[in-house]
Design a protein around this motif. Sequence first.
Motif, PDB file in Angstrom:
ATOM      1  N   PRO A 145       0.880  -1.185  -0.160  1.00 10.25           N
ATOM      2  CA  PRO A 145      -0.069   0.057  -0.021  1.00 10.25           C
ATOM      3  C   PRO A 145       0.810   1.477   0.019  1.00 10.25           C
ATOM      4  O   PRO A 145       0.426   2.299  -0.670  1.00 10.25           O
ATOM      5  N   VAL A 146       1.967   1.351   0.800  1.00  9.14           N
ATOM      6  CA  VAL A 146       2.849   2.578   0.734  1.00  9.14           C
ATOM      7  C   VAL A 146       3.319   2.926  -0.754  1.00  9.14           C
ATOM      8  O   VAL A 146       3.343   3.989  -0.831  1.00  9.14           O
ATOM      9  N   LYS A 147       3.801   2.069  -1.479  1.00  4.80           N
ATOM     10  CA  LYS A 147       4.354   2.256  -2.877  1.00  4.80           C
ATOM     11  C   LYS A 147       2.881   2.673  -3.728  1.00  4.80           C
ATOM     12  O   LYS A 147       3.107   3.802  -4.422  1.00  4.80           O
ATOM     13  N   ALA A 148       1.799   2.471  -3.450  1.00  5.68           N
ATOM     14  CA  ALA A 148       0.512   2.744  -4.061  1.00  5.68           C
ATOM     15  C   ALA A 148       0.401   4.427  -3.770  1.00  5.68           C
ATOM     16  O   ALA A 148      -0.008   5.077  -4.625  1.00  5.68           O
ATOM     17  N   ILE A 149       0.390   4.333  -2.534  1.00  5.95           N
ATOM     18  CA  ILE A 149       0.290   5.866  -1.995  1.00  5.95           C
ATOM     19  C   ILE A 149       1.177   6.824  -2.728  1.00  5.95           C
ATOM     20  O   ILE A 149       0.816   7.770  -3.218  1.00  5.95           O
ATOM     21  N   LEU A 196      -0.144   7.171  -6.212  1.00  7.25           N
ATOM     22  CA  LEU A 196      -0.969   8.075  -6.556  1.00  7.25           C
ATOM     23  C   LEU A 196      -0.884   9.707  -6.195  1.00  7.25           C
ATOM     24  O   LEU A 196      -1.475  10.351  -6.436  1.00  7.25           O
ATOM     25  N   SER A 197       0.261   9.738  -5.371  1.00  5.06           N
ATOM     26  CA  SER A 197       0.690  11.194  -5.346  1.00  5.06           C
ATOM     27  C   SER A 197       1.178  12.083  -6.361  1.00  5.06           C
ATOM     28  O   SER A 197       1.128  13.355  -6.465  1.00  5.06           O
ATOM     29  N   ARG A 198       1.763  11.114  -7.338  1.00  5.57           N
ATOM     30  CA  ARG A 198       2.339  11.600  -8.745  1.00  5.57           C
ATOM     31  C   ARG A 198       1.607  11.574  -9.826  1.00  5.57           C
ATOM     32  O   ARG A 198       1.981  12.035 -10.954  1.00  5.57           O
ATOM     33  N   GLU A 199       0.737  10.663  -9.935  1.00  2.00           N
ATOM     34  CA  GLU A 199      -0.073  10.173 -11.063  1.00  2.00           C
ATOM     35  C   GLU A 199      -1.441  10.334 -10.884  1.00  2.00           C
ATOM     36  O   GLU A 199      -2.074  10.368  -9.645  1.00  2.00           O
ATOM     37  N   THR A 249      -5.683   8.878   3.613  1.00  2.00           N
ATOM     38  CA  THR A 249      -4.364   9.435   3.403  1.00  2.00           C
ATOM     39  C   THR A 249      -4.408  10.409   2.155  1.00  2.00           C
ATOM     40  O   THR A 249      -3.599  11.117   2.193  1.00  2.00           O
ATOM     41  N   LEU A 250      -5.285  10.376   1.355  1.00  5.55           N
ATOM     42  CA  LEU A 250      -5.213  10.877  -0.169  1.00  5.55           C
ATOM     43  C   LEU A 250      -5.691  12.206   0.050  1.00  5.55           C
ATOM     44  O   LEU A 250      -6.896  12.382   0.457  1.00  5.55           O
ATOM     45  N   ALA A 251      -5.141  13.359  -0.592  1.00  8.49           N
ATOM     46  CA  ALA A 251      -5.700  14.730  -0.572  1.00  8.49           C
ATOM     47  C   ALA A 251      -6.611  14.552  -1.663  1.00  8.49           C
ATOM     48  O   ALA A 251      -7.915  15.206  -1.498  1.00  8.49           O
TER      49      ALA A 251
END
Length: 232
Positions: free
Chosen positions: A36-40, A43-46, A68-70
């Motif tokens: 999950p951490v790699k997925a976060i 998602l922060s850059r794509e 955790t997602l903005a």
Amino acid sequence: MINCIAIDDEPKALDIIERYCEKTDAICLKATFREPVKAIEFLSRETIDLVFLDINMPDIGGVQLIATLAIKPMVIFTTAYSNYAVESYNLNAVDYLLKPITFERFLAAVNKATDLFMLKNKTGSKNAGPDTIFIKSGPQTYQVKIADILYLQKDGNYITVYLKDKKILVRENMTDIFELVPEEHFVRVHKSFVVATRHITMIEVHQLIINGEKIPIGSTYREALRARLGLE
């Protein structure tokens, strides 16, 4: 096309999602993640429209991950545990898939996401074509000619779109009717009514006529309406 990723700590579960995505033209699977951490970080850059997300994972669960997602994408939760269903719907998930996931059930969830994407995405709704828009009503999505829309009436969380030959009921928590129709062809005449300027046949002080129907003109909109129509 909807860009999506899948997050699940089980390799077999990811293989199934990947295989199903390959068979579905409406979506493009950009990546899969077991951590999950790699997925976060991804998602922060794509820009991703949809996430297939396992609820019960070590370190961080699906519900916590979304928190955790903005910028939150659409989510279809996947899990082997049916007791998470209520929690997933409270988070406005598009759907909830119980493992083992069948392709038929997967496709039904994707269709829900596609309908939502067309409604909310600018290129998929208002710009469906030069003369049409998509309007979602329950499980159906209608492609409607802008020229056929007479007026819209808002009542609470409901908007009724009146056409020449029928009406479509939309239940959405929209802040403005102009989220549905292009503002250049329509004008607000009342807090609850937006009308197509091309279909106005007569205007009086407190009302106007469209297709034989009387539409009220609110006092706060009267001057703006007359200026819009070049009557001042």
